[in-house]
Design an enzyme around this catalytic site. Sequence first.
Site, short mmCIF file in Angstrom:
data_model
loop_
_atom_site.label_atom_id
_atom_site.label_comp_id
_atom_site.label_asym_id
_atom_site.label_seq_id
_atom_site.Cartn_x
_atom_site.Cartn_y
_atom_site.Cartn_z
N LYS A 22 0.84 -1.21 0.00
CA LYS A 22 0.00 0.00 0.00
C LYS A 22 0.87 1.26 0.00
CE LYS A 22 -1.86 1.75 4.04
NZ LYS A 22 -1.52 3.17 4.11
N ASN A 23 1.87 1.28 0.89
CA ASN A 23 2.64 2.51 1.06
C ASN A 23 3.64 2.76 -0.06
OD1 ASN A 23 1.21 2.97 3.33
ND2 ASN A 23 2.88 2.60 4.79
N ARG A 93 -4.89 10.38 4.30
CA ARG A 93 -3.86 11.39 4.47
C ARG A 93 -2.81 11.37 3.37
NH1 ARG A 93 -0.41 14.05 8.13
NH2 ARG A 93 1.61 13.23 7.52
N CYS A 117 -6.37 12.84 12.65
CA CYS A 117 -6.14 11.44 12.30
C CYS A 117 -6.16 10.66 13.61
CB CYS A 117 -4.79 11.31 11.63
SG CYS A 117 -4.16 9.65 11.57
N ARG A 122 -0.37 14.27 13.32
CA ARG A 122 0.23 14.10 12.00
C ARG A 122 0.20 15.34 11.11
NH1 ARG A 122 -1.68 8.31 9.70
NH2 ARG A 122 0.34 8.20 8.74
N PRO A 123 0.91 16.38 11.49
CA PRO A 123 0.94 17.59 10.66
C PRO A 123 1.72 17.39 9.36
CG PRO A 123 2.40 17.81 12.55
CD PRO A 123 1.73 16.49 12.70
N VAL A 124 1.62 18.39 8.46
CA VAL A 124 2.37 18.31 7.19
C VAL A 124 3.32 19.51 7.05
CG1 VAL A 124 0.73 16.90 5.88
CG2 VAL A 124 0.42 19.38 5.97
N ASP A 125 3.70 20.07 8.22
CA ASP A 125 4.57 21.25 8.19
C ASP A 125 5.89 21.00 7.47
OD1 ASP A 125 4.88 19.49 10.47
OD2 ASP A 125 6.41 20.87 11.21
N GLN A 126 6.42 19.78 7.59
CA GLN A 126 7.71 19.49 6.96
C GLN A 126 7.58 19.43 5.43
OE1 GLN A 126 10.58 19.33 8.90
NE2 GLN A 126 9.07 20.00 10.41
N ASP A 313 4.00 0.49 12.15
CA ASP A 313 2.86 -0.18 11.52
C ASP A 313 2.75 -1.66 11.91
OD1 ASP A 313 2.13 2.14 10.30
OD2 ASP A 313 2.74 1.59 8.28
N ILE A 335 6.76 6.83 17.43
CA ILE A 335 6.48 7.58 16.19
C ILE A 335 5.17 8.37 16.28
CG2 ILE A 335 6.22 7.42 13.67
CD1 ILE A 335 8.95 6.45 14.49
N ARG A 405 -9.08 -0.55 4.20
CA ARG A 405 -8.25 0.53 3.65
C ARG A 405 -6.88 -0.01 3.25
NH1 ARG A 405 -6.58 4.63 7.40
NH2 ARG A 405 -5.16 4.85 5.67
C1 UD1 Z 1 3.98 6.84 6.65
C2 UD1 Z 1 3.14 5.62 6.34
C3 UD1 Z 1 2.50 5.09 7.62
C4 UD1 Z 1 3.57 4.86 8.70
C5 UD1 Z 1 4.42 6.11 8.88
C6 UD1 Z 1 5.60 5.87 9.83
C7 UD1 Z 1 2.41 5.99 4.06
C8 UD1 Z 1 1.29 6.32 3.13
N1 UD1 Z 1 2.12 5.98 5.38
O1 UD1 Z 1 3.08 7.84 7.14
O2 UD1 Z 1 1.85 3.86 7.31
O3 UD1 Z 1 2.93 4.56 9.93
O4 UD1 Z 1 4.97 6.53 7.62
O5 UD1 Z 1 6.37 4.81 9.39
O6 UD1 Z 1 3.51 5.72 3.62
N2 UD1 Z 1 5.49 14.62 11.04
C9 UD1 Z 1 5.38 15.97 11.33
N3 UD1 Z 1 5.31 16.86 10.28
C10 UD1 Z 1 5.34 16.47 8.98
C11 UD1 Z 1 5.44 15.08 8.70
C12 UD1 Z 1 5.52 14.19 9.76
O7 UD1 Z 1 5.35 16.37 12.49
O8 UD1 Z 1 5.27 17.33 8.07
C13 UD1 Z 1 5.57 13.64 12.16
C14 UD1 Z 1 4.34 12.75 12.24
O9 UD1 Z 1 3.29 13.34 12.96
C15 UD1 Z 1 4.91 11.51 12.91
C16 UD1 Z 1 6.34 11.44 12.35
O10 UD1 Z 1 6.63 12.75 11.89
O11 UD1 Z 1 4.96 11.67 14.29
C17 UD1 Z 1 6.53 10.46 11.21
O12 UD1 Z 1 5.51 10.68 10.25
P1 UD1 Z 1 5.66 10.29 8.71
O13 UD1 Z 1 6.87 9.45 8.49
O14 UD1 Z 1 5.54 11.54 7.90
O15 UD1 Z 1 4.37 9.41 8.49
P2 UD1 Z 1 3.55 9.35 7.18
O16 UD1 Z 1 4.45 9.62 6.02
O17 UD1 Z 1 2.31 10.15 7.32
#
Ligand code: UD1
Length: 430
Positions: A22-23, A93, A117, A122-126, A313, A335, A405
């Site tokens: 999936k990922n 997401r 979520c 799980r923000p997307v600031d990065q 996961d 995480i 899902r």
């Molecule tokens: C991906 C996987 C998910 C897995 C996760 C961690 C996909 C579609 N999903 O999710 O199955 O559980 O990796 O292995 O591939 N974070 C921030 N800001 C950001 C981005 C991340 O604070 O902009 C934080 C998140 O809240 C979390 C950590 O960083 O605590 C890791 O998140 P991330 O690796 O980005 O997870 P996803 O890519 O959403």
Amino acid sequence: MDKLLIRGGRELRGEVLISGAKNAALPELCAALLTDQPVTLHNVPRLQDVSTMLKLVRNMGVSAERDDNGTVQLNAAELTRPEAPYELVKTMRASVLALGPLLARFGHAKVSLPGGCAIGSRPVDQHIKGLQAMGAEIVVDHGYMVARLPAGRTRLKGARILTDMVTVTGTENFLMAAALAEGETLLENAAQEPEIVDLAEMLIRMGAKIEGHGTSHIRIQGVEKLHGCEHAVVADRIEAGTFMCAVAATGGEAFLRNARGDHLDAVIDKLRDAGCKVASEKDGVRIASKGPAYEHLKAQSFSTTEYPGFPTDMQAQFMALNVIARGASMVTETIFENRFMHVNEMVRLGAHIHVEGKVAMVEGVQQLSGATVMATDLRASASLVIAGLVAEGETLVDRIYHLDRGYDRMEAKLRGLGADIERLTGAAAA
Ligand code: UD1
């Protein structure tokens, strides 16, 4: 709403085919947005998240056809609407993965913020910070990230991107954006997951210049144009790990065809320490476990970390094993801040678990007893299925839309291994 009815107590034996990841499939469907030429993806799993992603790209004007053998043909030549609406993003997401490719190819994009979520904020600031470093102007407007290039620019520019933490989808967004940017991009602190490597290999097939994928430093030389390609999605290590935990818990022996043992080292080490036999073979992985678990398996403590560490996961599914293994164990989730929602449901089945912050203390019990439980997120659902397979009597897992899902026909695959499990739909589930 569909439910799963499980009558526990059967050993699992036989062979199961592991689907595409999936990922990996989700970012790879988005990578097709980078070119006006046809892209063919094989081994795409049959999942709700994949259907959602297909809906998302079709909504942009992309033609996307899926056949019954797991092949998806995409063509983004006529993409007219570089947008991801809230109605679709809120259910998945990973839709945020459209942002990098759309911006890189069209110079503008509008993608809804994902919002809350269940497993954490799980923000997307990065993602935003990295794309801004590449020259994008991004504002949040009415819940949408509205991104564009400054006047006079037609391409993103290469940059050095150092994220505050390791982010999987963030790394994927930057990889795709940088593939079409002007000049060199250096991703520091990059995620190293096998799904990142698979995406990079697909992009290289499309003409991208990428080095260092699979390490924390990825170097990308942007090119002006990418072309079409054919690519097979890597096997799903989380699905494979889930089946391993199921066999470990019930006892029995199974061959997981297509599974990659080298992508699951951290989980396999723990399964071996627990007392299972696990062997990587040419076309898959074999696992054997003696039941009952309480007599033959020893509970294992672990802490989730980024790849190649123990995957978050897989945390819930391995906890299901610890619950009926001998001894005490400590499970630490580093995480996501809210990823113990399966605990209360497992307790309803008779598990002994105490949570304090990021740590769950588990005391193994000899036997679980079946009950009605509620799935709360994707991997939590899988852990409840495993618990149901070992519980005495009937377990009814409600809200399995979470499971659908991310798992490709899980109950059919488990039935193939001898489990007594059936899906209740319509009136039967009411
Ligand atoms: C991906 C996987 C998910 C897995 C996760 C961690 C996909 C579609 N999903 O999710 O199955 O559980 O990796 O292995 O591939 N974070 C921030 N800001 C950001 C981005 C991340 O604070 O902009 C934080 C998140 O809240 C979390 C950590 O960083 O605590 C890791 O998140 P991330 O690796 O980005 O997870 P996803 O890519 O959403």
